[in-house]
Enzyme design. Structure first.
Site, mmCIF file in Angstrom:
data_model
loop_
_atom_site.group_PDB
_atom_site.id
_atom_site.type_symbol
_atom_site.label_atom_id
_atom_site.label_comp_id
_atom_site.label_asym_id
_atom_site.label_seq_id
_atom_site.Cartn_x
_atom_site.Cartn_y
_atom_site.Cartn_z
ATOM 1 N N ASP A 13 0.392 -0.736 -0.469
ATOM 2 C CA ASP A 13 -0.191 0.131 -0.222
ATOM 3 C C ASP A 13 1.188 1.231 -0.213
ATOM 4 O OD1 ASP A 13 -2.469 1.364 -0.226
ATOM 5 O OD2 ASP A 13 -1.954 1.898 2.243
ATOM 6 N N ASP A 15 -0.558 5.138 1.066
ATOM 7 C CA ASP A 15 -0.626 5.620 2.657
ATOM 8 C C ASP A 15 -0.897 5.251 3.356
ATOM 9 O OD1 ASP A 15 -0.978 8.596 0.391
ATOM 10 O OD2 ASP A 15 -2.749 7.044 -0.399
#
Length: 266
Positions: A13, A15
């Protein structure tokens, strides 16, 4: 983790793992460098559909993280790929920004407000009542309802902002039609990322900061998972979920040594 197959592919991922409000988190640049040095294939995943992969590469570069445009996989790209497989050359009414419209144009979709095959809801900072009203009316006339991701809020320096999931809930209430979400936690996004890399689930690890999106999606796609505690999920919350990550680390900096340790040549 070392008892399993060697790790040939990493998904991560963006953020909360690599960056926080456009500032690189400690160890993020070193993690990407370690992947490149070990010639390990990888993709950076994000549910954010606002930006194109080129835009995101530029934003990451400004924070000190250098990776190729091709290493970024967004919910907009996954949505466009899914729709192109479902209905090649179809049409869509889109609520969203350049990341979504560019991805759909690139797969041959036509943007239209007249009897589209799909209403596609993506993320934008300027949701308008007029656009939402038009989407509701098109869905009531038979357009299929697709949304890029179910996140109900997104981050900003001032605090949470309403995101795709919140607007999707409004449209669902008005139409009675449930959208099909393509992005995390739908394992479809993981599968599309694996296909893009020509990778296999048993030799891939997913890194995320959220138990309810990153970790569950990785688990359901058959991947090993690493939860880092620099984003949404706190250590005290892990026990509340009926599933577990394969490993928990304080930050991406703690994952850097694993790249070499778990690589095929290790």
């Amino acid at each position: 983790m070392s008892e399993h197959h060697p790790v040939r592919t990493w998904l991560t991922d963006m953020d909360g793992v690599l960056v926080h409000e456009e500032q690189a988190l400690p160890g993020a640049a070193e993690f990407i460098a370690a992947l490149q040095e070990n010639a390990v294939r990888f993709l950076v995943l994000t549910n954010n559909s606002i930006y194109t992969a080129r835009d995101l590469r530029a934003r990451l570069l400004r924070s000190g993280i250098d990776l190729p445009e091709e290493a970024i996989w967004t919910s907009a790209l996954a949505t466009a790929q899914f729709l192109s497989e479902q209905m090649p050359g179809g049409s869509a009414y889109v609520i969203g920004e350049a990341g979504m419209t560019t991805a759909l144009h690139d797969v041959g979709f036509v943007m239209t407000e007249r009897d589209p095959d799909y209403v596609v809801l993506g993320e934008t900072r300027t949701y308008s009542f007029e656009a939402i009203t038009r989407a509701i009316r098109l869905i009531e006339r038979g357009a299929r309802f697709i949304a890029t991701n179910p996140d109900v809020t997104g981050p900003s320096p001032e605090g949470p902002l309403p995101a795709t999931g919140s607007v999707a809930a409004m449209i669902r209430q008005a139409t009675g039609i449930k959208p099909y979400f393509v992005g995390k936690p739908n394992p479809l996004m993981m599968r599309s990322a694996l296909n893009r890399l020509e990778a296999h689930s048993e030799s891939t690890v997913m890194i995320g900061d959220r138990m309810d999106t990153d970790i569950v999606a990785g688990m359901e796609a058959g991947l090993r998972t690493v939860l880092v505690l620099t984003g949404s999920t706190r250590r005290s919350q892990i026990e509340g979920y009926p599933y577990r990550p394969t490993r928990v680390e304080d930050s991406i900096a703690d994952v850097v040594p694993l790249v070499s340790e778990l690589a095929p040549s290790a």
